[in-house]
Design an enzyme around this catalytic site. Sequence first.
Site, mmCIF file in Angstrom:
data_model
loop_
_atom_site.group_PDB
_atom_site.id
_atom_site.type_symbol
_atom_site.label_atom_id
_atom_site.label_comp_id
_atom_site.label_asym_id
_atom_site.label_seq_id
_atom_site.Cartn_x
_atom_site.Cartn_y
_atom_site.Cartn_z
ATOM 1 C CG ASP A 113 -2.003 0.943 1.175
ATOM 2 O OD1 ASP A 113 -3.081 0.543 0.735
ATOM 3 O OD2 ASP A 113 -1.782 2.113 1.542
ATOM 4 C CG LEU A 114 1.351 3.444 -3.428
ATOM 5 C CD1 LEU A 114 1.118 4.344 -4.629
ATOM 6 C CD2 LEU A 114 2.793 2.954 -3.426
ATOM 7 C CG ASP A 147 -3.334 3.771 -1.850
ATOM 8 O OD1 ASP A 147 -4.261 2.982 -1.581
ATOM 9 O OD2 ASP A 147 -2.873 4.569 -1.029
#
Length: 687
Positions: A298-299, A341
């Site tokens: 995950d960003l 994301d």
Amino acid sequence: MCHLTKPLPDEGDERAGEARALGDSESVRPNASSKGRTPGSIAGKAKALIVPFKVNTKNSALLHAQMKAFSKQVPLLYFILSINALTLAWNFHGMAPLMLTVIFPIFLTGICVLRVVVWLRSSGRLMSDKEAIWRLYGVVVAGDIIGIIYLVWTFALYSYGDAYTKSLAVLFVTITTISVIFCLMHLRAAALTMMVTIAVPYSIFLIFTQDSVFSAVGVNLLLVSGAMVYIVFVVSTDFEKMINSQSETARLSDENYRLANVDNVTGLPNRRYFFHQLDRLLGCARHEKRAFVVGVIDLDGFKAINDIYGHAIGDRVLKDAGKRLKALSSETIVMARLGGDEFGVLLTDTSGTAEVMAFGERVCAALQVPFSMPGIQANVSGSAGFALYPEAGTTPEVLYERADYALNYAKGSQRGKPTVFSKSHETEIRTRSLIEQALRCADLDKELSLNFQPLFDIQRQRPVGFEALARWHHAELGAIPPDVFIAIAERTELINTLTQALLRKALAAAATWPQDIYISFNLSVRDIISPNAISGIIRVIEESGVEPTRIGFEVTESALMGDFDQAHESISRLRALGAKISLDDFGTGYSSLSYVHRLPLDTIKIDRSFVTDIETRDTSRDIIRTIVDLCRNLGIGCVVEGMETARQVAILRKLGCHTMQGYFFSKPLAQNEVVGFLTQRELVLSD
Ligand code: C2E
Ligand code: CA
Ligand code: CA
């Protein structure tokens, strides 16, 4: 070894041959090689005459279809040839020499058997276009050579026979020629070559035998050959058309397959493909008793990029992140975009936690590098969580959930780093599930209580308000920390009820305090993004009789990042009543300044992480100074939390902070201690 299938057909795939052939749009058009050619000159005319005798090497799909058709027809062809040769030899036995009736037919049959073996061995095997071309020309040349040998042999026999056997020979050759041409119908070049080199010379031979019956057969064969040329053209053209339309269908099906399995922003495989592969991998790993790993990446801070710079820039960051992740994938590592994301990864060949951690470090390092675009440098990091099969789980759902749990753990404790799901997480999950069950059954009004921590105005040297902090004491589980049960309540949708129960208690307490003391109340992300929850909160305020101007609501950045517009709407509704809004834990997020500018805020609450090391770190001091200046410029209040020592208070005072909260002033107090605190507390501040 468990293999991953590709989301897109490419080099090496079975479907690839077709796809590649289709990629060359020229090649799928029927007769692409001869299209548009006007045979003007003699050379041109000669070339046009030769074309039907050549294999169409540009249409890959056709080449492979012809090979497929021949893999069934060629053995039949050689079977007919051998049976007819042996029957003919049998009839001439005793009339012609042994060489022609035994040795030669055996030799001929031997060649036929050899050719059949070669074809059978290669049938069903994938081959390149080049090999297919070679094999098809092989059919033309070998078929022709064998045909000529067969013809020469028949001529040789012919001179030994009586009228009866000669008729038989003519019949056999005619039938054989027609059947062979029939078998070669899908490859025009081979059928026509046979016609020209066998059928026509043999017809001419019969015409000139000075036997009226044979001459008639010769003329007949010639006429039939003419008709067959026409049929060969029609059949081969229809076959080519059919293959081309099949190829188009295959291309469309490939395109549909691609659209259904590939994410169009990053070009990576999508969620559907990821979970499909996870299912397959699991089935295979169970069968082969092998390990594999599910990962979720995950960003961190991506939502803020979207909010600040817009979706176009957000998409570019995702695309770039996708590219970096793709660079880390291989035959045994597949990356996919699961949505937003969030990315997924499947590792089919790993030897354990250390290797997975090393891979995770590589992923995080790749995402750590700033994303540069013209005029913008977006700083995003990536956290990753991994779950190992079979230790972490044995179903796709559990494996994904646990990888996600590990990811959230990474995000909460060591952002920008990987975490592998472990036994301690397992225990944590069990505890959480116990807490969750207890929370569902809890009598919230009875079991929940509040502590109140003063907010101190150091200029006026007195408390100006209290922050309400939730407490839950469960009969069996004991005291459960608020951040734990609040997070669980958020996940189980109990939060809105819980918030209202707590707010009712907080306001009931505040109603007993002096009018100039305000109450600061924490709202959860789920309260802020729900219009119904906000309506419920407003109802509680109205019923409480507490003046809304005495109420402050603390919201965190993460609450705003989830659904900015809804958060904005909720904040505006609360402010319209007269309540104040404070941005809590400021500085721990990513884009704080953008929210400060875009939201109607009253106060910023600087997170205690900056205070902890203010005595030792200049950076923390600089950050606080900047935030204080920002608040002054924007005309909004500033509160600093987490003050534990007199020295910290002194430094912050010099930096221009006036409202403070922390253990130095007071730990959170029980409700019945507040009034006493308000009357007794005398503050001694050192400079
Ligand atoms: P928060 O809103 O940042 O609350 C401040 C937390 O820091 C409180 O922990 C408080 O006891 C602690 N704290 C205050 N001064 C100091 C200090 O000088 N040093 C240190 N080390 N800690 C200090 P608490 O009560 O455990 O609350 C933890 C978090 O739980 C809160 O963080 C808040 O996010 C959440 N929370 C608590 N009550 C509620 C509530 O009623 N509703 C919601 N939605 N969240 C709540
Ligand atoms: Ca707070
Ligand atoms: Ca806080």
